[in-house]
Design a protein around this motif. Structure first.
Motif, PDB file in Angstrom:
ATOM      1  N   ARG A 158     -19.279  26.723  15.324  1.00 40.20           N
ATOM      2  CA  ARG A 158     -18.820  26.957  16.689  1.00 40.20           C
ATOM      3  C   ARG A 158     -19.849  27.728  17.506  1.00 40.20           C
ATOM      4  N   VAL A 159     -20.805  28.345  16.831  1.00 39.94           N
ATOM      5  CA  VAL A 159     -21.855  29.092  17.522  1.00 39.94           C
ATOM      6  C   VAL A 159     -22.900  28.142  18.101  1.00 39.94           C
ATOM      7  N   ALA A 160     -23.310  27.171  17.307  1.00 34.53           N
ATOM      8  CA  ALA A 160     -24.276  26.154  17.733  1.00 34.53           C
ATOM      9  C   ALA A 160     -23.677  24.792  17.375  1.00 34.53           C
ATOM     10  N   PRO A 161     -22.845  24.251  18.258  1.00 32.42           N
ATOM     11  CA  PRO A 161     -22.118  23.013  17.950  1.00 32.42           C
ATOM     12  C   PRO A 161     -23.024  21.866  17.522  1.00 32.42           C
ATOM     13  N   LEU A 162     -22.498  21.092  16.588  1.00 30.47           N
ATOM     14  CA  LEU A 162     -23.245  19.991  15.990  1.00 30.47           C
ATOM     15  C   LEU A 162     -23.775  19.007  17.039  1.00 30.47           C
ATOM     16  N   LYS A 163     -22.987  18.739  18.067  1.00 31.06           N
ATOM     17  CA  LYS A 163     -23.406  17.741  19.058  1.00 31.06           C
ATOM     18  C   LYS A 163     -24.680  18.149  19.788  1.00 31.06           C
ATOM     19  N   GLU A 164     -24.864  19.455  19.990  1.00 34.42           N
ATOM     20  CA  GLU A 164     -26.075  19.935  20.664  1.00 34.42           C
ATOM     21  C   GLU A 164     -27.312  19.681  19.804  1.00 34.42           C
ATOM     22  N   VAL A 165     -27.188  19.930  18.511  1.00 31.92           N
ATOM     23  CA  VAL A 165     -28.310  19.744  17.597  1.00 31.92           C
ATOM     24  C   VAL A 165     -28.588  18.264  17.384  1.00 31.92           C
ATOM     25  N   THR A 166     -27.525  17.467  17.312  1.00 31.57           N
ATOM     26  CA  THR A 166     -27.682  16.031  17.100  1.00 31.57           C
ATOM     27  C   THR A 166     -28.516  15.405  18.203  1.00 31.57           C
ATOM     28  N   ALA A 167     -28.316  15.832  19.435  1.00 36.76           N
ATOM     29  CA  ALA A 167     -29.098  15.305  20.556  1.00 36.76           C
ATOM     30  C   ALA A 167     -30.580  15.628  20.381  1.00 36.76           C
ATOM     31  N   LEU A 168     -30.869  16.843  19.939  1.00 39.78           N
ATOM     32  CA  LEU A 168     -32.262  17.233  19.690  1.00 39.78           C
ATOM     33  C   LEU A 168     -32.877  16.394  18.581  1.00 39.78           C
ATOM     34  N   ILE A 169     -32.139  16.226  17.496  1.00 35.90           N
ATOM     35  CA  ILE A 169     -32.657  15.488  16.343  1.00 35.90           C
ATOM     36  C   ILE A 169     -32.892  14.021  16.679  1.00 35.90           C
ATOM     37  N   GLU A 170     -31.987  13.428  17.397  1.00 38.61           N
ATOM     38  CA  GLU A 170     -32.146  12.023  17.770  1.00 38.61           C
ATOM     39  C   GLU A 170     -33.396  11.817  18.626  1.00 38.61           C
ATOM     40  N   LYS A 171     -33.685  12.790  19.463  1.00 39.64           N
ATOM     41  CA  LYS A 171     -34.906  12.724  20.270  1.00 39.64           C
ATOM     42  C   LYS A 171     -36.149  12.794  19.384  1.00 39.64           C
ATOM     43  N   LEU A 172     -36.124  13.688  18.412  1.00 39.73           N
ATOM     44  CA  LEU A 172     -37.279  13.852  17.521  1.00 39.73           C
ATOM     45  C   LEU A 172     -37.487  12.637  16.625  1.00 39.73           C
ATOM     46  N   LYS A 173     -36.402  11.967  16.268  1.00 39.25           N
ATOM     47  CA  LYS A 173     -36.487  10.816  15.372  1.00 39.25           C
ATOM     48  C   LYS A 173     -37.229   9.635  15.989  1.00 39.25           C
ATOM     49  N   THR A 174     -37.385   9.639  17.298  1.00 35.77           N
ATOM     50  CA  THR A 174     -38.066   8.521  17.963  1.00 35.77           C
ATOM     51  C   THR A 174     -39.585   8.608  17.825  1.00 35.77           C
ATOM     52  N   GLN A 175     -40.088   9.728  17.331  1.00 38.45           N
ATOM     53  CA  GLN A 175     -41.528   9.897  17.207  1.00 38.45           C
ATOM     54  C   GLN A 175     -42.071   9.112  16.011  1.00 38.45           C
ATOM     55  N   LYS A 176     -43.258   8.612  16.174  1.00 35.82           N
ATOM     56  CA  LYS A 176     -43.903   7.869  15.103  1.00 35.82           C
ATOM     57  C   LYS A 176     -44.692   8.817  14.197  1.00 35.82           C
ATOM     58  N   GLY A 177     -44.741   8.475  12.931  1.00 37.36           N
ATOM     59  CA  GLY A 177     -45.587   9.212  12.000  1.00 37.36           C
ATOM     60  C   GLY A 177     -44.928  10.382  11.304  1.00 37.36           C
ATOM     61  N   ILE A 178     -43.736  10.760  11.724  1.00 42.46           N
ATOM     62  CA  ILE A 178     -43.014  11.817  11.032  1.00 42.46           C
ATOM     63  C   ILE A 178     -41.609  11.330  10.709  1.00 42.46           C
ATOM     64  N   LEU A 179     -40.982  11.976   9.743  1.00 40.28           N
ATOM     65  CA  LEU A 179     -39.623  11.614   9.348  1.00 40.28           C
ATOM     66  C   LEU A 179     -38.738  12.848   9.459  1.00 40.28           C
ATOM     67  N   ILE A 180     -37.785  12.798  10.370  1.00 37.62           N
ATOM     68  CA  ILE A 180     -36.843  13.898  10.558  1.00 37.62           C
ATOM     69  C   ILE A 180     -35.520  13.527   9.897  1.00 37.62           C
ATOM     70  N   GLU A 181     -35.054  14.357   8.986  1.00 43.41           N
ATOM     71  CA  GLU A 181     -33.788  14.117   8.314  1.00 43.41           C
ATOM     72  C   GLU A 181     -32.767  15.161   8.733  1.00 43.41           C
ATOM     73  N   HIS A 182     -31.491  14.788   8.652  1.00 40.76           N
ATOM     74  CA  HIS A 182     -30.420  15.672   9.096  1.00 40.76           C
ATOM     75  C   HIS A 182     -29.285  15.628   8.081  1.00 40.76           C
ATOM     76  N   ALA A 183     -28.923  16.788   7.573  1.00 39.78           N
ATOM     77  CA  ALA A 183     -27.812  16.883   6.632  1.00 39.78           C
ATOM     78  C   ALA A 183     -26.699  17.714   7.255  1.00 39.78           C
ATOM     79  N   VAL A 184     -25.478  17.279   7.086  1.00 42.55           N
ATOM     80  CA  VAL A 184     -24.311  17.999   7.595  1.00 42.55           C
ATOM     81  C   VAL A 184     -23.463  18.460   6.411  1.00 42.55           C
ATOM     82  N   ILE A 185     -23.166  19.745   6.364  1.00 40.19           N
ATOM     83  CA  ILE A 185     -22.390  20.318   5.269  1.00 40.19           C
ATOM     84  C   ILE A 185     -20.925  20.406   5.691  1.00 40.19           C
TER      85      ILE A 185
END
Length: 229
Positions: A158-185
Motif C-alpha cells: 500500500r506504500v508503493a502500489p504495484l500498478k505504479e511499479v508495473t508501469a515503470l517496468i513495462e517501459k523498461l522492458k521495451t529497451q533492447k539489449g537488456i532483460l528486465i524481470e518482475h516477480a510479485v510475492i
C-alpha cells in the motif's frame, strides 16, 4: 562478518563486509530502506540479501547511510545517500581490486538510490530492486536502463502500489539489449512482513539463473539479530 568503517563524503560510514574466498569474485552492495522510517543495514531483508549474495561467492557490503547507526552526517534527501553508496562501492573495489563485476541491491528508498548508482557506474552488471517506490520518487532517469535485473514487489503493497511499479517496468522492458524481470510475492506488503522467506527464495532463483547455478559456499553463522524493518 567483519565490522568495517570507511570514509564517506559526510564522514565515517559504518558497514558489515563479507570478503569472498574466490579470487576475482564479484562485489555486491546492499542498500537499506528509508533512514527516516527505521531503515538500517540490519533490516531483515538487507540481512538476508547479504547472505544470499555471500553464499554465491560474492564479496558483500551492507552499510548504514549517513546519520544512521554509527555513520556520521545527517539525512540528505537522497543526494547525499547516493554519494554514500558511491563511496561504499569505491571502498569495496579498493579491497577487491581484481573484482570482475558488481551488483547492486536495494530495498524501497535503497532501490531508488541503487538504480541511480547503476546509471553512474558502468561496472554494475546486475541489480535487485525490491519494492521500488515509483509513486514517491522519480525513476525517469532510467532512460535507458543500462543493465539487466530483477524487480520484486508485494501484491499487498500500500506504500508503493504495484500498478505504479508495473508501469515503470513495462517501459523498461521495451529497451533492447537488456532483460528486465518482475516477480510479485503473494500476500506481501511493502515491508514483506511474514513474507521475507519467499522474497529471498525468488531472489535466489534469479541469481542462480543469471550466475549459472554457482555452488553454495559456507558463510559465518548468522549471529547478529536482524531488525524487522
Amino acid at each position: 562478518m567483519p565490522e568495517v568503517m570507511f570514509n564517506g563524503p559526510a564522514g565515517r560510514i559504518e558497514g558489515r563486509f563479507h570478503p569472498s574466498t574466490v579470487r576475482g569474485a564479484p562485489i555486491a552492495i546492499i542498500l537499506h530502506p528509508h533512514p527516516q522510517f527505521g531503515g538500517t543495514m540490519n533490516n531483515q531483508i538487507v540481512y538476508n540479501l547479504y547472505y544470499a549474495f555471500a553464499e554465491r561467492g560474492f564479496a558483500v557490503l551492507r552499510f548504514n547511510f549517513r546519520g544512521v547507526g554509527r555513520s556520521q552526517g545527517s539525512f540528505d534527501h537522497g543526494q547525499g545517500e547516493l554519494s554514500d553508496a558511491a563511496a561504499a562501492l569505491d571502498w569495496a573495489q579498493s579491497v577487491n581490486p581484481e573484482a570482475r563485476a558488481c551488483w547492486i541491491a536495494g530495498i524501497s528508498f535503497g532501490s531508488w538510490i541503487g538504480m541511480q548508482l547503476l546509471m553512474r557506474r558502468p561496472e554494475i552488471e546486475g541489480f535487485i530492486s525490491i519494492a521500488p517506490p515509483a509513486n514517491r520518487f522519480d525513476f525517469s532517469f532510467l532512460a535507458p536502463c543500462p543493465s539487466s535485473g530483477l524487480f520484486v514487489h508485494g501484491d499487498q503493497d500500500r506504500v508503493a502500489p504495484l500498478k505504479e511499479v508495473t508501469a515503470l517496468i513495462e517501459k523498461l522492458k521495451t529497451q533492447k539489449g537488456i532483460l528486465i524481470e518482475h516477480a510479485v510475492i503473494p500476500g506481501a506488503n511493502h515491508f514483506f512482513e511474514n513474507r521475507v522467506e519467499p522474497l529471498i527464495e525468488e531472489v535466489g532463483i534469479y541469481l542462480d539463473r543469471r550466475l549459472g547455478n554457482p555452488p553454495r559456499l559456507p558463510t559465518p553463522t548468522r549471529s547478529d539479530v536482524a531488525e524487522k524493518r
